[in-house]
Design an enzyme around this catalytic site. Structure first.
Site, PDB file in Angstrom:
ATOM      1  N   ARG A  57       0.793  -1.223   0.000  1.00 29.75           N
ATOM      2  CA  ARG A  57       0.000   0.000   0.000  1.00 29.75           C
ATOM      3  C   ARG A  57       0.833   1.285   0.000  1.00 29.75           C
ATOM      4  NH1 ARG A  57      -3.066  -3.967   1.573  1.00 29.75           N
ATOM      5  NH2 ARG A  57      -1.131  -4.657   2.508  1.00 29.75           N
ATOM      6  N   THR A  58       1.802   1.365   0.886  1.00 27.50           N
ATOM      7  CA  THR A  58       2.552   2.623   1.011  1.00 27.50           C
ATOM      8  C   THR A  58       3.337   2.884  -0.275  1.00 27.50           C
ATOM      9  OG1 THR A  58       2.739   2.109   3.354  1.00 27.50           O
ATOM     10  CG2 THR A  58       4.115   3.895   2.538  1.00 27.50           C
ATOM     11  N   LYS A  87      25.338  -5.143  -1.538  1.00 24.21           N
ATOM     12  CA  LYS A  87      26.813  -5.123  -1.512  1.00 24.21           C
ATOM     13  C   LYS A  87      27.318  -4.277  -0.353  1.00 24.21           C
ATOM     14  CE  LYS A  87      26.667  -4.760  -6.489  1.00 24.21           C
ATOM     15  NZ  LYS A  87      27.083  -3.840  -7.561  1.00 24.21           N
ATOM     16  N   ARG A 109      11.064   3.443   3.362  1.00 28.05           N
ATOM     17  CA  ARG A 109      10.691   2.488   4.424  1.00 28.05           C
ATOM     18  C   ARG A 109      11.943   1.703   4.773  1.00 28.05           C
ATOM     19  NH1 ARG A 109       5.486  -1.345   4.752  1.00 28.05           N
ATOM     20  NH2 ARG A 109       4.614   0.706   5.192  1.00 28.05           N
ATOM     21  N   HIS A 138       4.882   5.498  11.538  1.00 24.68           N
ATOM     22  CA  HIS A 138       4.403   5.427  10.152  1.00 24.68           C
ATOM     23  C   HIS A 138       3.454   6.618   9.992  1.00 24.68           C
ATOM     24  CE1 HIS A 138       3.199   3.970   6.368  1.00 24.68           C
ATOM     25  NE2 HIS A 138       2.740   2.766   6.673  1.00 24.68           N
TER      26      HIS A 138
HETATM   27  N1   CP Z   1      -0.490  -0.192   5.888  1.00 23.10           N
HETATM   28  C1   CP Z   1       0.681  -0.317   5.250  1.00 23.10           C
HETATM   29  O1   CP Z   1       1.657   0.377   5.511  1.00 23.10           O
HETATM   30  O2   CP Z   1       0.671  -1.274   4.265  1.00 23.10           O
HETATM   31  P1   CP Z   1       1.937  -1.753   3.463  1.00 23.10           P
HETATM   32  O3   CP Z   1       2.864  -2.432   4.436  1.00 23.10           O
HETATM   33  O4   CP Z   1       1.376  -2.700   2.424  1.00 23.10           O
HETATM   34  O5   CP Z   1       2.593  -0.546   2.856  1.00 23.10           O
END
Ligand code: CP
Length: 326
Positions: A57-58, A87, A109, A138
């Site tokens: 999603r993100t 590496k 991320r 998040h």
């Molecule tokens: N909710 C969320 O962050 O989903 P993803 O891990 O799929 O990005």
């Protein structure tokens, strides 16, 4: 943050003031209801998505949001396989490379707590957006959740939110920070003690004067549902459990997995308030879910609407942070 042209990084939800949240909500509301608004705002701007840990999603919604605003999102990687990270290339060096390739904004991320803040220290020109850093935060998920709550409940105050599941490693439950800015909100925490809400967050709530209660007995579920407006599930973040790998860990893991699980049967034994919804940031764990699939047969399941709002909310974030006087 939203008004600070000299610091457009989005690292922590705690940097957002109440008025920033209202700005974001207003912008996102316009974007959702008048599709096409702001569509050329980010023309000529480039996003790099550096994803050191898994995401659907993100990763996707940031790319889609950038494209809908007229920008590009072709730079970056969605996992480190096949990249020079394998590496041993440092995060600093990788960020500098993507800046050289033209990235104006980097969505990142990373499995390490604090990595997004570190990225802001080493970046030379790109603005950093935290797409999830370890167990820490998040923030853009929190923003889309706030949007979803406002949309469904028509308010952000006088709400009781039941957080259940893995509250220790589930970074999306940091939603308590912005929700504690609003009057009259209360939180209920229901989890196995091993994955309960961290003390530093409970200390923050105490200092802030925000009411919360904590439970570990899943038999309380129907009664707790009766008392709340929103039940927010958090998947067991097994990939980040510190107990992983030990014999004791295996036993605890089994216990935690089966401890707090919301089912349709539980909801049927409760008498939910008007507008009650069940939220979950997704993904659900297909094998050991904290919400069983039959909850989707009830009118309360709201996580697909929540996920859809991810596109609009991330457009709202990008427009608010970067659309003006770049
Ligand atoms: N909710 C969320 O962050 O989903 P993803 O891990 O799929 O990005």
């Amino acid at each position: 943050m939203f008004r600070d042209k000299d610091n457009r990084h989005v690292v922590s939800i705690r940097d957002f003031l109440k008025e920033d949240l209202f700005d974001f909500l207003g912008t996102t509301g316009v974007i959702k209801t008048k599709q096409g608004t702001y569509k050329e705002t980010l023309t000529g701007k480039k996003m790099a998505r550096l994803f050191y840990s898994d995401s659907t999603r993100t990763y996707e919604t940031f790319g889609e949001a950038m494209r809908r605003l007229g920008g590009e999102a072709s730079l970056g990687f969605r996992n480190i396989q096949g990249t020079s990270v394998k590496k041993g290339e440092s995060l600093k060096s990788t960020i500098h490379m993507y800046e050289r390739y033209g990235a104006d904004v980097i969505v990142m991320r990373h499995p390490k707590d604090g990595s997004a803040k570190y990225a802001t220290d080493v970046a030379k020109k790109a603005w950093i957006i935290n797409g999830g850093d370890g167990n820490n935060e998040h923030p853009t998920q929190n923003l889309m959740d706030i949007y979803t709550i406002q949309e469904k409940q028509c308010r952000l105050d006088d709400l009781t939110i039941l957080f259940f599941g893995d509250l220790r490693y589930g970074r999306t439950t940091r939603l308590v920070y912005p929700m504690s800015l609003f009057e009259g909100n209360k939180f209920i925490f229901l989890s196995h003690p091993v994955v309960s809400m961290p003390n530093y967050i409970k200390d923050f709530l105490k200092e802030n004067g925000t009411q919360f209660e904590e439970f570990s007995d899943p038999k309380m579920f129907p009664e707790l549902i009766n008392n709340c407006n929103i039940a927010y599930g958090s998947r067991n973040q097994e990939e980040r459990w510190a107990i992983e790998g030990t014999t004791e860990g295996d036993e605890i893991r089994r216990e935690v997995r089966n401890c707090v699980v919301l089912t349709k049967g539980i909801i049927n034994r409760a008498e939910p308030k008007d507008n009650f919804i069940v939220m979950h940031p997704l993904p659900k764990d297909g094998k050991y879910p904290c919400i069983t699939d039959d909850v989707e047969e009830t009118p309360y399941c709201w996580y697909e609407q929540q996920a859809e709002n991810g596109v609009y909310a991330r457009m709202g974030i990008l427009y608010s942070q970067f659309g003006v006087e770049w």
